[in-house]
Design an enzyme around this catalytic site. Structure first.
Site, mmCIF file in Angstrom:
data_model
loop_
_atom_site.group_PDB
_atom_site.id
_atom_site.type_symbol
_atom_site.label_atom_id
_atom_site.label_comp_id
_atom_site.label_asym_id
_atom_site.label_seq_id
_atom_site.Cartn_x
_atom_site.Cartn_y
_atom_site.Cartn_z
ATOM 1 N N HIS A 24 0.827 -1.200 0.000
ATOM 2 C CA HIS A 24 0.000 0.000 0.000
ATOM 3 C C HIS A 24 0.867 1.258 0.000
ATOM 4 O O HIS A 24 2.057 1.202 0.285
ATOM 5 C CB HIS A 24 -0.993 0.030 1.173
ATOM 6 C CG HIS A 24 -0.422 -0.310 2.513
ATOM 7 N ND1 HIS A 24 -0.642 -1.529 3.130
ATOM 8 C CD2 HIS A 24 0.350 0.401 3.359
ATOM 9 C CE1 HIS A 24 -0.020 -1.545 4.301
ATOM 10 N NE2 HIS A 24 0.587 -0.389 4.459
ATOM 11 N N ARG A 28 -1.413 11.488 3.842
ATOM 12 C CA ARG A 28 -2.269 12.167 4.824
ATOM 13 C C ARG A 28 -3.321 13.029 4.134
ATOM 14 O O ARG A 28 -3.027 13.683 3.136
ATOM 15 C CB ARG A 28 -1.396 13.032 5.741
ATOM 16 C CG ARG A 28 -0.316 12.217 6.462
ATOM 17 C CD ARG A 28 0.693 13.071 7.199
ATOM 18 N NE ARG A 28 1.752 12.240 7.771
ATOM 19 C CZ ARG A 28 2.934 12.025 7.189
ATOM 20 N NH1 ARG A 28 3.211 12.592 6.021
ATOM 21 N NH2 ARG A 28 3.832 11.252 7.766
ATOM 22 N N GLU A 75 -3.607 3.773 1.699
ATOM 23 C CA GLU A 75 -3.887 3.926 3.127
ATOM 24 C C GLU A 75 -3.942 5.425 3.410
ATOM 25 O O GLU A 75 -2.927 6.116 3.334
ATOM 26 C CB GLU A 75 -2.814 3.267 3.996
ATOM 27 C CG GLU A 75 -3.068 3.464 5.488
ATOM 28 C CD GLU A 75 -1.984 2.895 6.388
ATOM 29 O OE1 GLU A 75 -1.951 3.300 7.572
ATOM 30 O OE2 GLU A 75 -1.178 2.069 5.924
ATOM 31 N N HIS A 93 2.343 11.782 -8.784
ATOM 32 C CA HIS A 93 0.942 11.363 -8.905
ATOM 33 C C HIS A 93 0.797 9.877 -8.620
ATOM 34 O O HIS A 93 1.788 9.153 -8.534
ATOM 35 C CB HIS A 93 0.411 11.661 -10.318
ATOM 36 C CG HIS A 93 1.136 10.935 -11.410
ATOM 37 N ND1 HIS A 93 2.106 11.525 -12.195
ATOM 38 C CD2 HIS A 93 1.057 9.642 -11.857
ATOM 39 C CE1 HIS A 93 2.576 10.644 -13.058
ATOM 40 N NE2 HIS A 93 1.963 9.496 -12.870
ATOM 41 N N GLU A 141 -3.189 10.220 -12.324
ATOM 42 C CA GLU A 141 -3.143 10.065 -13.778
ATOM 43 C C GLU A 141 -4.065 8.904 -14.141
ATOM 44 O O GLU A 141 -3.928 7.796 -13.612
ATOM 45 C CB GLU A 141 -1.720 9.761 -14.257
ATOM 46 C CG GLU A 141 -1.633 9.595 -15.767
ATOM 47 C CD GLU A 141 -0.227 9.275 -16.267
ATOM 48 O OE1 GLU A 141 0.003 9.394 -17.477
ATOM 49 O OE2 GLU A 141 0.640 8.895 -15.442
#
Length: 283
Positions: A24, A28, A75, A93, A141
Site C-alpha cells: 500500500h 495524509r 492507506e 501522482h 493520472e
C-alpha cells in the site's frame, strides 16, 4: 574481507529472490469522509477497512480495487484537527488504469472533481491519459488500458539522479527496471521499477527533470509499504546499498507485526512489512 564479501553477495542476491510485493501507499488527508466519498464514487474504489485510534489522535482507511492480500491499495491517514497538508514538489501522482478515460473524467466533473488535464494522448506517445486532483490536491493520472488485475498501477516520485535511484531500487529493494524512457523535447526521463509487469502489477515511476537535483517533499505523502519474508535481511541489504534505516527491524508494539523502515538516496521513505504478519493483521 573475503567473508564480508560473501555475506554481502548473499544478502543482495536474497533481495532478488525474496517474496516482495507493493502492499500500500500511505499519505495524509484533511477530511477522511470526503476523500473516501471521492475515491468510491469517482474512482470506483472500495472501502476495505477503516480504523480509529483515538489514543494516538488519528484514523486511517484502506481503499482499493480488491482485497489487500492480493492488491496494491491506498492507506489514507487523518490526524485529528489537521485539515490541510503541503504536498510539495517531489511527489508526482498516483496512476489508475481505466477502460475509458473520457467516461471517468465526465464522472469526476459531474461529482465536482477537478480535472487538470483533459483526456488525450500522452506527450510523445499514443496512450490516452488525463489528470485529475482529489479533494486534498493529490494528482491522479488516468491511463486508458484494457482490463487489468491491478488498476491502482503507479506511484510517481521525482528524483535528483535517476541512475543512482535505479541502482538503489534494483539492489536494495530487488526491483526490476521494467523500462526507461528519455523525453529530451520535454527535458525529463522516467524509469519504471517494480516486481512484475506494468499491466499486471503496481510500479514505481521515478522521474528525473533535467538539472533538478532536489525537491520539497512537503508533509502529505508518507511512504510505500512492501511485503518481505524477512525484515532483518531486508534492512541489512538496504544498509549495504547505502540506504538509511530509520526504524530498526523488529515487531511493532501491540500488534507485533515485524517491520523495518528506510530512506532512499533522495529521502523517500519505504516500510517493509513481514508477509506472514501482514496476513495475520488482515484476519
Amino acid at each position: 574481507m573475503a567473508q564480508a564479501a560473501v555475506s554481502e553477495g548473499n544478502v543482495l542476491g536474497w533481495a532478488k529472490t525474496d517474496k516482495r510485493r507493493m502492499l500500500h501507499v500511505v499519505y495524509r488527508v484533511g477530511n477522511l469522509d470526503k476523500t473516501i466519498k471521492f475515491y468510491t464514487e469517482c474512482l470506483g474504489m472500495k472501502l476495505l477497512r477503516r480504523r480509529d485510534i483515538p489514543e494516538e489522535s488519528y484514523a486511517n482507511a484502506f481503499l482499493g480495487y480488491g482485497p489487500e492480500d492480493s492488491h496494491f491499495v491506498v492507506e489514507l491517514t487523518y490526524n485529528y484537527g489537521v485539515d490541510k497538508y503541503d504536498i510539495g514538489t517531489g511527489f508526482g501522482h498516483f496512476g489508475i488504469a481505466v477502460e475509458d478515460v473520457a467516461k471517468t473524467v465526465d464522472l469526476v466533473k459531474a461529482k465536482g472533481g477537478k480535472v487538470t488535464r483533459e483526456p488525450g494522448p500522452v506527450k510523445g506517445g499514443k496512450t490516452v491519459i488525463a489528470f485529475i486532483e482529489d479533494p486534498d490536491g493529490y494528482k491522479f493520472e488516468l491511463l486508458e488500458r484494457g482490463p487489468t488485475p491491478e488498476p491502482l498501477c503507479q506511484v510517481m516520485l521525482r528524483v535528483g539522479d535517476l541512475d543512482r535511484s535505479i541502482k538503489f531500487y534494483e539492489k536494495a529493494f530487488g526491483m526490476e527496471l521494467l523500462r526507461k524512457r528519455d523525453n529530451p523535447d520535454y527535458k525529463y526521463t522516467i524509469a519504471m521499477m517494480g516486481y512484475g509487469p506494468e499491466d499486471k502489477s503496481a510500479v514505481l515511476e521515478l522521474t528525473y527533470n533535467y538539472g533538478v537535483m532536489e525537491y520539497d517533499k512537503g508533509n502529505g505523502y508518507a511512504q510505500i509499504a512492501i511485503g518481505t519474508d524477512d525484515v532483518y535481511k531486508t534492512a541489512e541489504a538496504i544498509r549495504l546499498c547505502g540506504g538509511k534505516i530509520t526504524r530498526e527491524p523488529g515487531p511493532l508494539p501491540v500488534i507485533n507485526t515485524k517491520i523495518t523502515a528506510c530512506l532512499d538516496p533522495d529521502g523517500w521513505k519505504s516500510v517493509f512489512v513481514d508477509n506472514a504478519d501482514f496476513l495475520k493483521e488482515l484476519e
